[in-house]
Every structure is written in structure tokens, then in C-alpha cells.
Design a protein around this motif. Structure first.
Motif, PDB file in Angstrom:
ATOM      1  N   PHE A   9      -1.577  -4.199   0.568  1.00 25.64           N
ATOM      2  CA  PHE A   9      -1.314  -4.655   1.926  1.00 25.64           C
ATOM      3  C   PHE A   9      -0.113  -3.950   2.532  1.00 25.64           C
ATOM      4  O   PHE A   9       0.780  -3.473   1.824  1.00 25.64           O
ATOM      5  CB  PHE A   9      -1.040  -6.165   1.937  1.00 25.64           C
ATOM      6  CG  PHE A   9      -2.155  -6.999   1.390  1.00 25.64           C
ATOM      7  CD1 PHE A   9      -3.122  -7.537   2.229  1.00 25.64           C
ATOM      8  CD2 PHE A   9      -2.247  -7.253   0.025  1.00 25.64           C
ATOM      9  CE1 PHE A   9      -4.155  -8.312   1.716  1.00 25.64           C
ATOM     10  CE2 PHE A   9      -3.277  -8.027  -0.492  1.00 25.64           C
ATOM     11  CZ  PHE A   9      -4.235  -8.546   0.358  1.00 25.64           C
ATOM     12  N   THR A  10      -0.085  -3.929   3.852  1.00 23.37           N
ATOM     13  CA  THR A  10       1.128  -3.563   4.581  1.00 23.37           C
ATOM     14  C   THR A  10       1.878  -4.846   4.928  1.00 23.37           C
ATOM     15  O   THR A  10       1.316  -5.954   4.851  1.00 23.37           O
ATOM     16  CB  THR A  10       0.798  -2.811   5.875  1.00 23.37           C
ATOM     17  OG1 THR A  10       0.100  -3.699   6.771  1.00 23.37           O
ATOM     18  CG2 THR A  10      -0.064  -1.578   5.603  1.00 23.37           C
ATOM     19  N   SER A  46       0.820  -1.220   0.000  1.00 24.34           N
ATOM     20  CA  SER A  46       0.000   0.000   0.000  1.00 24.34           C
ATOM     21  C   SER A  46       0.852   1.268   0.000  1.00 24.34           C
ATOM     22  O   SER A  46       0.501   2.262  -0.652  1.00 24.34           O
ATOM     23  CB  SER A  46      -0.935  -0.004   1.214  1.00 24.34           C
ATOM     24  OG  SER A  46      -0.204  -0.147   2.418  1.00 24.34           O
ATOM     25  N   GLU A 103       0.565 -11.196   9.315  1.00 18.51           N
ATOM     26  CA  GLU A 103      -0.531 -11.676  10.156  1.00 18.51           C
ATOM     27  C   GLU A 103      -1.346 -12.746   9.434  1.00 18.51           C
ATOM     28  O   GLU A 103      -1.750 -13.749  10.047  1.00 18.51           O
ATOM     29  CB  GLU A 103      -1.429 -10.510  10.556  1.00 18.51           C
ATOM     30  CG  GLU A 103      -0.807  -9.593  11.606  1.00 18.51           C
ATOM     31  CD  GLU A 103      -1.627  -8.330  11.830  1.00 18.51           C
ATOM     32  OE1 GLU A 103      -2.746  -8.240  11.266  1.00 18.51           O
ATOM     33  OE2 GLU A 103      -1.156  -7.440  12.559  1.00 18.51           O
ATOM     34  N   LEU A 104      -1.592 -12.557   8.137  1.00 15.86           N
ATOM     35  CA  LEU A 104      -2.324 -13.558   7.363  1.00 15.86           C
ATOM     36  C   LEU A 104      -1.571 -14.889   7.351  1.00 15.86           C
ATOM     37  O   LEU A 104      -2.170 -15.958   7.485  1.00 15.86           O
ATOM     38  CB  LEU A 104      -2.539 -13.064   5.928  1.00 15.86           C
ATOM     39  CG  LEU A 104      -3.605 -11.993   5.716  1.00 15.86           C
ATOM     40  CD1 LEU A 104      -3.540 -11.462   4.280  1.00 15.86           C
ATOM     41  CD2 LEU A 104      -5.001 -12.540   6.003  1.00 15.86           C
ATOM     42  N   ASP A 160       2.762  -5.781   7.864  1.00 12.20           N
ATOM     43  CA  ASP A 160       2.119  -6.370   9.041  1.00 12.20           C
ATOM     44  C   ASP A 160       0.888  -7.180   8.661  1.00 12.20           C
ATOM     45  O   ASP A 160       0.647  -8.268   9.214  1.00 12.20           O
ATOM     46  CB  ASP A 160       1.721  -5.273  10.032  1.00 12.20           C
ATOM     47  CG  ASP A 160       2.916  -4.700  10.778  1.00 12.20           C
ATOM     48  OD1 ASP A 160       3.992  -5.334  10.745  1.00 12.20           O
ATOM     49  OD2 ASP A 160       2.769  -3.617  11.378  1.00 12.20           O
ATOM     50  N   GLN A 161       0.099  -6.664   7.720  1.00 14.09           N
ATOM     51  CA  GLN A 161      -1.106  -7.388   7.306  1.00 14.09           C
ATOM     52  C   GLN A 161      -0.755  -8.726   6.668  1.00 14.09           C
ATOM     53  O   GLN A 161      -1.397  -9.751   6.947  1.00 14.09           O
ATOM     54  CB  GLN A 161      -1.917  -6.536   6.332  1.00 14.09           C
ATOM     55  CG  GLN A 161      -2.627  -5.363   6.982  1.00 14.09           C
ATOM     56  CD  GLN A 161      -3.246  -4.423   5.972  1.00 14.09           C
ATOM     57  OE1 GLN A 161      -2.782  -4.298   4.835  1.00 14.09           O
ATOM     58  NE2 GLN A 161      -4.315  -3.747   6.374  1.00 14.09           N
ATOM     59  N   ARG A 187      -6.845  -4.280  -4.132  1.00 22.11           N
ATOM     60  CA  ARG A 187      -6.451  -4.316  -2.721  1.00 22.11           C
ATOM     61  C   ARG A 187      -4.927  -4.324  -2.600  1.00 22.11           C
ATOM     62  O   ARG A 187      -4.242  -4.967  -3.393  1.00 22.11           O
ATOM     63  CB  ARG A 187      -7.011  -5.592  -2.068  1.00 22.11           C
ATOM     64  CG  ARG A 187      -6.833  -5.704  -0.574  1.00 22.11           C
ATOM     65  CD  ARG A 187      -7.299  -7.068  -0.086  1.00 22.11           C
ATOM     66  NE  ARG A 187      -8.723  -7.304  -0.293  1.00 22.11           N
ATOM     67  CZ  ARG A 187      -9.236  -8.108  -1.204  1.00 22.11           C
ATOM     68  NH1 ARG A 187      -8.438  -8.780  -2.017  1.00 22.11           N
ATOM     69  NH2 ARG A 187     -10.537  -8.265  -1.313  1.00 22.11           N
TER      70      ARG A 187
END
Length: 251
Positions: free
Chosen positions: A180-181, A143, A187-188, A183-184, A178
Motif C-alpha cells: 500500500f501507499t 509499496s 483512505e481505507l 494515501d491508500q 499486496r
């Protein structure tokens, strides 16, 4: 830049390719086999699948586009690896309608999560395709890179929109659903039980440097490649990378 095994020897893929190649070498040693079974979800025309097959591995490519799969088969044939590349039409949502669950040493999930309805499901399916000891290579749009690119192009309102939009989109005309960062993404992956081994920022500078400079300045391409490789490992640059790469393994 001259390594023939790099996908198209491109600045945009070289960092990911080096990380992936090292991961495959480690998996070969751990598995005690020269040839691995690799699944490339959303592998398209084979930017990674064909070079992986040239290393001697067996690659199954799942992609929803018949045109992309046709181009993949032609590319594999031209590279002399047609017998090691299998093209299957399908998508991440219905992955196990077309491939075996738990049947692969390594799974590539590159450029998929941006487009699926449920990114968590996409990651879960990729992980469930792995054997008990397996490696996941995950590549998705970052992102922060979109914010920086729109701002440098003078589109400040769009840059602000990308900065504040939960999906990381800069507007209705944005072709990417979409982003992402880091961290995202981690986490996934962590939610599936895999251990995240490394996160790399991809295309930190390559999309921002004028192409004419890289093409005409002697040594510029090699210098930029070295810079990309060094910056990729620095967490400070993850927030401005065009793409983010996560490498994870199942214990």
C-alpha cells in the motif's frame, strides 16, 4: 534499546511500539481505567500482544495459525502475563464469529491487510470491534519500500514491476500479496469514519543498512534507532518505507 517493554527491542518494531505505547497511555486517561481491552488481529506469536499485556492491559489475539497461537500462549506464560492474554483462532473476515463487536478500547491490525481478500472489509471489521471511543493501530507493507529494496539489490526489472503493479508486487515469486501507499491506507481508514491522527514510515533504513555495520560499530544501533524515529514522522520518507503505520481514533 534496553526498554524491556519493546517487542524484542527490535529496530523493526521500536517506532511502532513507541507510537502505540503513547496511544495506550492516552486511552487509559480518556477511559479512566488502568486496564484496557485490546484486540490484536493477526497477532501471531505476540510480538505486540505480550508487551501490551505487560503494561497491564487485557489482550485478545485472533490469528488463523494454531502453531502461532501455541507459541503466543507459551510466550505469555514465560512473561508472566498468561492471565491477561487470550488466544483465539480466527481471521479478519470472520472476526465477529470469535470476538465481540464494539468490545475493545484499542484494536491492532498489523500485517493483516496484505493477505486478506478485501482490505476494506478488514479495516471495517477492525473498526467495528472498537468501542464508541477507541483507537486503531494499522500496520501494512509499503509499496515504495519494495521498489527501493529490489533496486538496491540489483533487481531492476523487479523494481520496475513493483513500481507499476497495482498491488505493489515485484513478481510471481513475491511472498507479499499486496502493498500500500500512505494515501491508500489513510483512505481505507477515513472511509470508516475514523479520524487519522498520524502516519509513520517504518523501517525506512533498517532493512537497507548492512547488519554487520549495526552489530559491530559502537553506538550504531542506537543512532540508527534515533534516525528511524526522526524519519518516521517525515512524509517525504513514507514513500520509501518498508511498512506504513496509521494511528486513528473514533471521536
Amino acid at each position: 534499546m534496553s526498554d524491556p517493554l519493546r517487542p524484542r527491542a527490535s529496530l523493526r518494531t521500536a517506532v511502532v511500539w513507541e507510537v502505540l505505547k503513547d496511544a495506550l497511555e492516552r486511552r487509559v486517561k480518556a477511559a479512566g481505567r488502568d486496564a484496557l481491552d485490546v484486540l490484536d488481529t493477526g497477532g501471531g506469536t505476540g510480538n505486540f500482544a505480550v508487551p501490551v499485556a505487560r503494561l497491564g492491559h487485557h489482550v485478545t489475539v485472533v490469528d488463523p495459525s494454531p502453531n502461532a497461537l501455541f507459541a503466543l500462549e507459551r510466550r505469555a506464560a514465560e512473561a508472566g502475563v498468561a492471565e491477561r492474554v487470550r488466544a483465539v483462532q480466527g481471521d479478519a473476515h470472520g472476526l465477529f464469529d470469535v470476538v465481540e463487536r464494539g468490545g475493545y478500547d484499542t484494536v491492532l491490525c498489523h500485517g493483516v491487510l496484505e493477505y486478506v481478500d478485501d482490505p476494506a472489509e478488514g479495516v471495517r471489521n477492525a473498526v467495528e470491534a472498537l468501542r464508541p471511543a477507541g483507537t486503531l493501530s494499522l500496520l501494512a507493507a509499503g509499496s515504495g519500500g519494495a521498489v527501493l529494496a529490489r533496486a538496491l539489490a540489483g533487481h531492476f526489472t523487479e523494481a520496475h514491476h513493483a513500481l507499476t503493479d497495482p498491488a505493489g508486487r515485484w513478481g510471481e515469486g513475491d511472498p507479499v500479496p499486496r502493498r500500500f501507499t500512505a494515501d491508500q491506507l489513510t483512505e481505507l481508514v477515513s472511509a470508516t469514519g475514523l479520524q487519522v491522527g498520524a502516519v509513520h514510515g517504518v523501517r525506512v533504513f533498517a532493512d537497507l543498512v548492512p547488519g554487520v555495520l549495526v552489530d559491530t560499530e559502537p553506538g550504531a544501533a542506537d543512532a540508527l534507532l534515533k534516525l528511524e524515529a526522526a524519519a518516521a514522522e517525515q512524509p517525504a520518507f513514507h514513500s520509501v518505507a518498508t511498512q506504513l503505520h496509521v494511528l486513528a481514533e473514533r471521536d
